[in-house]
Design an enzyme around this catalytic site. Structure first.
Site, PDB file in Angstrom:
ATOM      1  N   GLU A  14     -14.081  -3.523  12.701  1.00  0.00           N
ATOM      2  CA  GLU A  14     -12.707  -3.639  13.204  1.00  0.00           C
ATOM      3  C   GLU A  14     -12.532  -2.953  14.561  1.00  0.00           C
ATOM      4  OE1 GLU A  14      -9.736  -3.174   9.840  1.00  0.00           O
ATOM      5  OE2 GLU A  14     -11.593  -2.541   8.874  1.00  0.00           O
ATOM      6  N   SER A 187      -9.361  -5.272   6.950  1.00  0.00           N
ATOM      7  CA  SER A 187      -8.987  -6.496   7.657  1.00  0.00           C
ATOM      8  C   SER A 187      -9.564  -7.747   7.012  1.00  0.00           C
ATOM      9  CB  SER A 187      -9.418  -6.429   9.135  1.00  0.00           C
ATOM     10  OG  SER A 187      -8.654  -5.478   9.828  1.00  0.00           O
ATOM     11  N   ASP A 297      -0.311  -2.447  -0.368  1.00  0.00           N
ATOM     12  CA  ASP A 297      -0.147  -3.885  -0.603  1.00  0.00           C
ATOM     13  C   ASP A 297      -0.301  -4.235  -2.073  1.00  0.00           C
ATOM     14  OD1 ASP A 297       0.135  -4.128   2.129  1.00  0.00           O
ATOM     15  OD2 ASP A 297      -1.938  -4.756   2.472  1.00  0.00           O
ATOM     16  N   GLU A 310      -4.477  -3.256  -2.144  1.00  0.00           N
ATOM     17  CA  GLU A 310      -5.212  -2.263  -1.363  1.00  0.00           C
ATOM     18  C   GLU A 310      -4.241  -1.312  -0.686  1.00  0.00           C
ATOM     19  OE1 GLU A 310      -7.423  -4.280   1.640  1.00  0.00           O
ATOM     20  OE2 GLU A 310      -5.640  -4.964   2.720  1.00  0.00           O
ATOM     21  N   ASN A 312      -3.993   0.738   3.061  1.00  0.00           N
ATOM     22  CA  ASN A 312      -4.516   0.976   4.403  1.00  0.00           C
ATOM     23  C   ASN A 312      -3.945   2.282   4.934  1.00  0.00           C
ATOM     24  OD1 ASN A 312      -6.002  -1.604   5.598  1.00  0.00           O
ATOM     25  ND2 ASN A 312      -4.371  -2.303   4.241  1.00  0.00           N
ATOM     26  N   SER A 321       2.625  -5.458  14.719  1.00  0.00           N
ATOM     27  CA  SER A 321       1.883  -5.417  13.451  1.00  0.00           C
ATOM     28  C   SER A 321       2.834  -5.207  12.279  1.00  0.00           C
ATOM     29  CB  SER A 321       0.834  -4.299  13.480  1.00  0.00           C
ATOM     30  OG  SER A 321      -0.170  -4.563  14.424  1.00  0.00           O
TER      31      SER A 321
END
Length: 350
Positions: A14, A187, A297, A310, A312, A321
């Protein structure tokens, strides 16, 4: 608090996402009314060399900054609060706060956080343990289950001899489609949605490219819902967002190009479901010891069931974003969000 070091790049799939996120944050901080003194520190993709970069911001955005030899000099992290050693100037640079805008491997897995702990400098974001736990999806789901937050049925695959038998037994129980996911990647890198036996081998190979352990996970028919959280002890919960797709899943291309995906903020959720999402997100955030920020999420089924997908700990951070959009929806501008994160970093070391 005035001297801020923005740290970007690194040895991660990433890497380019980091450049985009960092560029947006730098632009916002440069125009901030708080008059920050910014130091831009780039880590080469091989992670061997660190540089203080003083050239054009566009070179970071276009990933040509390493070619700009006139505006970069090697630096070395120092321990015990001494900051960085500037090789050409033969002096130290000691920022008030470190702001690592790095995603995935080495940026979100506790590695760079461990270095910052040894450097004894305040830094934005989660600590070593929280970062490492959220990066390791298998361990994250075990920890979530222990506090009553469910995830999709999943098994962990390594290169053991009975791997094929494990896969066959899982599919016999849960059917298609299934997902093969690297245990530690972000990602949506290395993730494949598999709908038949013939697709298994290539999906497994792709996932193992990114990690030595792979998750085989049941597909959850539902809408992906994200919840952004900001804070250390006192938490600000952003608006939830919802991802709708014409086909497939929210892979790397969809996340950063939005080919067929549509992201809606705030998510069109019944109040009871929205409340449940935010309650579970806060429970996870506090139970896992997260600090600074995180985007959590879930999948929400038609029956209103929640499944953790998940977490982040450094979500995508351009001005458009998902995470900044969640915070903007509750009245926190991009510049205000950045300022708050810097304040939270300093608060955490008091």
């Amino acid at each position: 608090m005035k001297k801020i070091a923005i740290i970007f790049g690194g040895n991660s799939p990433e890497y380019t996402v980091s450049l985009a996120s960092a560029t947006s944050a730098i632009e916002a901080l440069q125009s901030s009314p708080y008059d920050y003194d910014l130091s831009l520190i780039g880590i080469a993709p091989d992670a061997m060399d660190w540089y203080l970069y003083t050239g054009e911001l566009e070179n970071i955005r276009q990933d040509t900054w390493l070619l700009d030899t006139k505006h970069k000099q090697k630096i070395q992290p120092l321990f015990e609060g001494n900051g960085f050693w500037l090789s050409e100037e033969q002096q130290t640079l000691v920022p008030d706060v470190l702001f690592p805008i790095m995603h995935g491997k080495y940026g979100e897995d506790g590695s760079i956080q461990g270095l910052f702990e040894l450097m004894k400098l305040p830094y934005v974001g989660c600590g070593v343990a929280g970062s490492a736990l959220c990066m390791n999806k298998w361990l994250l789901h075990q920890a979530a289950a222990a506090i009553g937050v469910q995830s999709a049925p999943t098994i962990l695959l390594t290169n053991q001899a009975n791997q094929q038998e494990q896969i066959e037994a899982f599919i016999q129980t849960h059917g298609f489609p299934v997902f093969f996911k690297p245990n530690e990647a972000g990602s949506s890198k290395g993730i494949t949605k598999v709908t038949c036996v013939e697709e298994i081998a290539s999906a497994l190979k792709e996932a193992f490219t990114y990690c030595s352990a792979v998750l085989l996970q049941k597909n959850i028919a539902g809408v992906e819902i994200g919840c952004g959280i900001l804070g250390n002890d006192s938490l600000t919960v952003g608006a939830c967002d919802a991802i709708s797709l014409v086909d497939g899943f929210f892979d790397f291309e969809e996340k950063y190009q939005l080919i067929s995906a549509k992201i809606t903020v705030p998510a069109p959720l019944p109040e009871t479901i929205e409340t449940k999402v935010k309650e579970q997100a806060q429970l996870l955030y506090r139970s896992l010891g997260l600090k600074g920020l995180a985007r959590i999420d879930f999948f929400v089924t038609e029956r209103g069931e929640l499944y953790l997908n998940e977490i982040n700990t450094m979500p995508g951070f351009t001005s458009h974003s998902r995470y900044p959009a969640m915070m903007a929806a509750v009245g926190l501008s991009y510049q205000e969000l950045l300022q708050k994160l810097l304040v939270l970093a300093k608060e955490e070391v008091k």
